[in-house]
Design an enzyme around this catalytic site. Sequence first.
Site, PDB file in Angstrom:
ATOM      1  N   GLU A 191       0.833  -1.216   0.000  1.00  6.71           N
ATOM      2  CA  GLU A 191       0.000   0.000   0.000  1.00  6.71           C
ATOM      3  C   GLU A 191       0.871   1.271   0.000  1.00  6.71           C
ATOM      4  O   GLU A 191       0.507   2.300   0.568  1.00  6.71           O
ATOM      5  CB  GLU A 191      -1.045  -0.041   1.113  1.00  6.71           C
ATOM      6  N   THR A 212       5.332   2.033  -0.372  1.00  7.51           N
ATOM      7  CA  THR A 212       6.524   1.918   0.478  1.00  7.51           C
ATOM      8  C   THR A 212       6.690   3.195   1.313  1.00  7.51           C
ATOM      9  O   THR A 212       6.081   4.234   1.014  1.00  7.51           O
ATOM     10  CB  THR A 212       7.795   1.767  -0.388  1.00  7.51           C
TER      11      THR A 212
HETATM   12  N1  COS Z   1      -6.567  10.753  -4.365  1.00 11.28           N
HETATM   13  C1  COS Z   1      -7.174  11.214  -5.498  1.00 11.28           C
HETATM   14  N2  COS Z   1      -6.499  11.691  -6.552  1.00 11.28           N
HETATM   15  C2  COS Z   1      -5.166  11.712  -6.464  1.00 11.28           C
HETATM   16  C3  COS Z   1      -4.466  11.255  -5.334  1.00 11.28           C
HETATM   17  C4  COS Z   1      -5.219  10.777  -4.239  1.00 11.28           C
HETATM   18  N3  COS Z   1      -4.620  10.339  -3.128  1.00 11.28           N
HETATM   19  N4  COS Z   1      -3.148  11.391  -5.547  1.00 11.28           N
HETATM   20  C5  COS Z   1      -3.007  11.927  -6.778  1.00 11.28           C
HETATM   21  N5  COS Z   1      -4.235  12.120  -7.311  1.00 11.28           N
HETATM   22  C6  COS Z   1      -4.541  12.722  -8.626  1.00 11.28           C
HETATM   23  C7  COS Z   1      -3.748  13.988  -8.818  1.00 11.28           C
HETATM   24  O1  COS Z   1      -4.432  15.080  -8.242  1.00 11.28           O
HETATM   25  C8  COS Z   1      -3.659  14.069 -10.319  1.00 11.28           C
HETATM   26  O2  COS Z   1      -4.870  14.578 -10.803  1.00 11.28           O
HETATM   27  P1  COS Z   1      -4.915  15.656 -12.035  1.00 11.28           P
HETATM   28  O3  COS Z   1      -4.308  14.927 -13.195  1.00 11.28           O
HETATM   29  O4  COS Z   1      -6.372  15.943 -12.202  1.00 11.28           O
HETATM   30  O5  COS Z   1      -4.089  16.814 -11.596  1.00 11.28           O
HETATM   31  C9  COS Z   1      -3.552  12.606 -10.751  1.00 11.28           C
HETATM   32  O6  COS Z   1      -4.109  11.833  -9.661  1.00 11.28           O
HETATM   33  C10 COS Z   1      -2.137  12.153 -10.993  1.00 11.28           C
HETATM   34  O7  COS Z   1      -1.419  12.363  -9.791  1.00 11.28           O
HETATM   35  P2  COS Z   1       0.163  12.464  -9.745  1.00 11.28           P
HETATM   36  O8  COS Z   1       0.622  13.380 -10.839  1.00 11.28           O
HETATM   37  O9  COS Z   1       0.571  12.791  -8.354  1.00 11.28           O
HETATM   38  O10 COS Z   1       0.587  10.962 -10.138  1.00 11.28           O
HETATM   39  P3  COS Z   1       2.014  10.279 -10.119  1.00 11.28           P
HETATM   40  O11 COS Z   1       2.110   9.380 -11.278  1.00 11.28           O
HETATM   41  O12 COS Z   1       3.083  11.304  -9.959  1.00 11.28           O
HETATM   42  O13 COS Z   1       1.981   9.279  -8.847  1.00 11.28           O
HETATM   43  C11 COS Z   1       2.225   8.468  -6.614  1.00 11.28           C
HETATM   44  C12 COS Z   1       1.790   9.602  -7.602  1.00 11.28           C
HETATM   45  C13 COS Z   1       3.697   8.143  -6.649  1.00 11.28           C
HETATM   46  C14 COS Z   1       1.877   9.065  -5.289  1.00 11.28           C
HETATM   47  C15 COS Z   1       1.423   7.180  -6.903  1.00 11.28           C
HETATM   48  O14 COS Z   1       1.836   6.558  -8.091  1.00 11.28           O
HETATM   49  C16 COS Z   1       1.493   6.175  -5.775  1.00 11.28           C
HETATM   50  O15 COS Z   1       0.845   6.330  -4.741  1.00 11.28           O
HETATM   51  N6  COS Z   1       2.267   5.081  -5.960  1.00 11.28           N
HETATM   52  C17 COS Z   1       2.314   3.994  -5.027  1.00 11.28           C
HETATM   53  C18 COS Z   1       1.357   2.950  -5.448  1.00 11.28           C
HETATM   54  C19 COS Z   1       1.095   1.987  -4.358  1.00 11.28           C
HETATM   55  O16 COS Z   1       0.832   2.341  -3.217  1.00 11.28           O
HETATM   56  N7  COS Z   1       1.143   0.717  -4.699  1.00 11.28           N
HETATM   57  C20 COS Z   1       0.878  -0.304  -3.778  1.00 11.28           C
HETATM   58  C21 COS Z   1       0.167  -1.354  -4.517  1.00 11.28           C
HETATM   59  S1  COS Z   1      -1.365  -1.724  -3.914  1.00 11.28           S
HETATM   60  S2  COS Z   1      -1.026  -2.893  -2.365  1.00 11.28           S
END
Ligand code: COS
Length: 386
Positions: free
Chosen positions: A368, A370
Amino acid sequence: MSVDKETFVILKDSVTRFVRERLMPAEDTVEEHDVVPDDIVSDMKELGLFGLSIPDEYGGIGLTMAQECEIAFELGQTALAFRSVIGTNVGIGSQGILMDGTEEQKRTYLSRIASGDLIVSFALTEPDSGSDAASIKTRAEKVGDDYVLTGSKRFITNAPRAGAFTLMARTDGPGPGGISAFIVPADLPGISLGKPDQKMGQRGTKTCDVLLDQVRVPSGNVIGGTPGHGFKTAMKVLDRGRLHVSALACGMARRILDESIAYAKQRRQFGQRIGDFQLVQAMLADSQAELIAGWSMVQSVARRYDKKPTGTFDANVSMEASCAKMFTTEMVGRVADRGVQVHGGAGYINEYKVERFYRDVRLLRLYEGTTQIQQLVIGRHLMNAA
Ligand code: COS
């Protein structure tokens, strides 16, 4: 959605008793056989544990996030495999449908998820896409009224038990905007499962790859009905999941500390209980203080999470959920390490519980998101905030 205080107290008491009287005594069996016994799963259904987070209008109990965290804290005090059985139904598997699904999708799926008759998994991660969730490659091509899905998903919790997946696939070009979330029944032709993953710990939890080869999914199964919103759905689901995992980490810290205190009272060296030595007390004290800090953080963030309308994104709350996930999962790692230290050589031996909990909690810093992803979410928010 919430249950009244009195009902919640009764539920929490039942869960506390269930953990102590039913789950803790079964920990060794789970460790030995790598499976949660069916009769325990039936008891979990009867207690309503699969439906903790689902509103009562869809057949669940409808806890608030703060209440759910309290239950997760209780469940965290035993082998994490037990919580994993209900984990995807309560959290990452169901919440996309609940937050962003159409009314028809909610009516079709949520009551069976809440009862535990349908196990639902969350399928985002792929062989080449873990932390960089927006880079997923699984394709969903529109063909007539269906989408045809091809790709593979990795480390999918509860996949071997799942009757359905909430699965992210690419319906459009690169980046987050090209991703859609689907409800994919597990028995569709073209779906197969990889071999069970052999893991460092958390024996009894079931994870494996999910392979999709030209799987036809009706377009009515796109969560919310409109493609292109899957990434945001996944992120919202993970924000919530991160709080649940934080509560779990605190529960496990409590258990490890309890095991450590019990050992420190019973084990004698140099003619006295080892817990009478200040250097041992210092380790217990550090763990106790960190546990209070972590649990206080979880409770306060969960209360703020409950104040925002269901399914909406609040960047501040999202950042705070990442703070809680980062702090508590790192904290329980330190508590587990001290727990082993307090036990001395015995802490390295499987028959003492801290050895396995030490391995079990390692996953909390990985799934969920790292710790480094939590740092990134927090850091970015701080730099972008007005
Ligand atoms: N809730 C709702 N929307 C969100 C959000 C959240 N928590 N976080 C980002 N967004 C939205 C952003 O606002 C953006 O929207 P707009 O395009 O309208 O501006 C869009 O999503 C893209 O966001 P962002 O540019 O931040 O995306 P990134 O590709 O840079 O990724 C991270 C952000 C790294 C934070 C994300 O890929 C992530 O959380 N990765 C980890 C994944 C994970 O936890 N995997 C575990 C597997 S499941 S057990």
